[in-house]
Write a protein that holds these residues in place. Structure first.
Motif, mmCIF file in Angstrom:
data_model
loop_
_atom_site.group_PDB
_atom_site.id
_atom_site.type_symbol
_atom_site.label_atom_id
_atom_site.label_comp_id
_atom_site.label_asym_id
_atom_site.label_seq_id
_atom_site.Cartn_x
_atom_site.Cartn_y
_atom_site.Cartn_z
ATOM 1 N N MET A 1 41.797 34.665 -21.851
ATOM 2 C CA MET A 1 41.052 35.494 -22.793
ATOM 3 C C MET A 1 41.165 36.974 -22.415
ATOM 4 N N THR A 2 41.007 37.255 -21.149
ATOM 5 C CA THR A 2 41.132 38.641 -20.683
ATOM 6 C C THR A 2 42.544 39.163 -20.918
ATOM 7 N N TYR A 3 43.518 38.287 -20.736
ATOM 8 C CA TYR A 3 44.910 38.680 -20.966
ATOM 9 C C TYR A 3 45.131 39.021 -22.438
ATOM 10 N N LEU A 4 44.596 38.206 -23.336
ATOM 11 C CA LEU A 4 44.719 38.510 -24.766
ATOM 12 C C LEU A 4 44.156 39.897 -25.061
ATOM 13 N N LEU B 1 48.415 31.754 -24.742
ATOM 14 C CA LEU B 1 49.072 32.685 -23.825
ATOM 15 C C LEU B 1 48.855 32.201 -22.399
ATOM 16 N N THR B 2 49.624 32.754 -21.469
ATOM 17 C CA THR B 2 49.513 32.357 -20.063
ATOM 18 C C THR B 2 49.280 33.592 -19.212
ATOM 19 N N ALA B 3 48.052 33.771 -18.773
ATOM 20 C CA ALA B 3 47.680 35.005 -18.069
ATOM 21 C C ALA B 3 48.429 35.188 -16.763
ATOM 22 N N HIS B 4 48.718 34.082 -16.055
ATOM 23 C CA HIS B 4 49.336 34.259 -14.741
ATOM 24 C C HIS B 4 50.844 34.503 -14.817
ATOM 25 N N LYS B 5 51.391 34.533 -16.051
ATOM 26 C CA LYS B 5 52.797 34.907 -16.224
ATOM 27 C C LYS B 5 52.898 35.883 -17.400
ATOM 28 N N PRO B 6 52.374 37.098 -17.193
ATOM 29 C CA PRO B 6 52.336 38.080 -18.276
ATOM 30 C C PRO B 6 53.716 38.662 -18.574
ATOM 31 N N ASP B 7 53.858 39.189 -19.784
ATOM 32 C CA ASP B 7 55.115 39.838 -20.174
ATOM 33 C C ASP B 7 54.824 40.711 -21.393
#
Length: 330
Positions: free
Chosen positions: A220-223, A187-193
């Motif tokens: 990891m935090t984004y997940l 995943l890419t935290a700086h481009k959330p969706d």
């Protein structure tokens, strides 16, 4: 005033300075690019003195002395070519005003991509790139957007695709044609969706074993923000740990991290890149790298997993050899 010593005495050796975009970066994708680029650089300059500095931090007192004696400064990979002047902050390629004259005319792009779509180049950025980029060398860019930007500033370039794909110019990767019961995803935290939550739901429905690789620490935090993580195995956030995970078990590799997915090819894994910007879109269109847009994930991802990923990767060797050959004859 700098208190560094004089430029190094390199004797009869050719001196090539590497602007390393993997150093001082928290994105392991930069390390993946640098790892592949160095394979070619080391063979191109077997008798050269190679020095380096961090692209993110720019030049310091010691590296200024190194650049002063270098005949070339290779900017290595990633999306460091911007149509906008990056004032302050920590851009991938940081050039301080006092270092422009040191680098002037020495910089050669080595598989560099554009960081965004654009209609025009800021005049200040155009002037800067015209001063920094060598007039005497062919520059390597990895996508058509980068080539368009290079042409806009009056420098000659060629689309070689990304150095991470150059190894497949002689033969396409050998990957399974059927799905695995294990998936490694990114995943890419700086481009959330919000679509990313649906992405994970689809993976849970189609795979028995889910493994997540945080290419950047904040991934990891984004997940965790997307929902429960029970049953998802976490791979250590280093390239060594990632390579070990890819090597140990047959798996599919799917996610928004372009170079994290491409690394899977070197381990003979099926991959599918979820395009979230121009980089995967451009490279996929130009090489046949398996790509699905993020907006199409809810509609297309399940069928792509069930029916197999189309891996028709085709990397043209001629532009790569044309770019590399200019150094062999110098």
């Amino acid at each position: 005033m700098s208190h560094a010593g004089p430029p190094p005495d390199v004797g009869k050796f050719h001196h090539v300075h590497l602007i390393d975009t993997a150093t001082a970066s928290d994105n392991v994708g930069d390390e993946i690019i640098g790892d592949e680029a160095r394979r070619h650089i080391d063979s191109l300059f077997p008798m050269a003195y190679l020095s380096s500095s961090a692209g993110h931090d720019g030049l310091g007192a010691s590296s200024r002395q190194l650049v002063r004696s270098a005949t070339l400064a290779l900017l290595i990979g990633t999306n460091a070519l911007s149509p906008r002047r990056q004032m302050g902050g920590t851009f991938i390629w940081h050039v301080a005003p006092q270092d422009v004259d040191l680098l002037a005319g020495k910089v050669v792009l080595f598989g560099v991509g554009a960081n965004r779509d654009f209609d025009q180049v800021d005049p200040e950025q155009r002037d800067l790139l015209q001063k920094l980029l060598s007039r005497d060398h062919l520059h390597s860019v990895r996508d058509e957007t980068g080539l368009k930007l290079l042409k806009a500033v009056g420098r000659e370039g060629i689309n070689t695709s990304c150095p991470t794909l150059w190894r497949y110019a002689s033969a396409p990767p050998e990957v399974p044609q059927t799905s695995s019961d294990t998936v490694v995803f990114t995943l890419t935290a700086h481009k959330p969706d919000p679509i990313d939550a649906r992405f994970i739901e689809i993976l849970r429905a189609r795979y028995k074993r889910l493994r997540f690789w945080p290419q950047q620490p904040r991934d990891m935090t984004y997940l965790e923000s997307l929902g429960p993580t029970e049953g998802i195995e976490i791979i250590g956030p280093s390239l060594h740990a990632y390579d070990a995970a890819l090597a140990e078990t047959r798996c599919d590799v799917i996610g928004t991290r372009l170079h994290g997915c491409i690394r899977g090819l070197s381990h003979g894994r099926r991959i599918l890149v979820i395009a979230i910007d121009n980089r995967a879109r451009d490279i996929g269109a130009e090489t046949g790298l398996p790509v699905v847009t993020r907006a199409d994930v809810p509609r297309d991802l399940e069928s792509r997993i069930d029916t197999g990923f189309a891996t028709g990767l085709s990397v043209d060797p001629e532009p790569i050899q044309r770019f590399l050959s200019q150094f062999r004859s110098s």
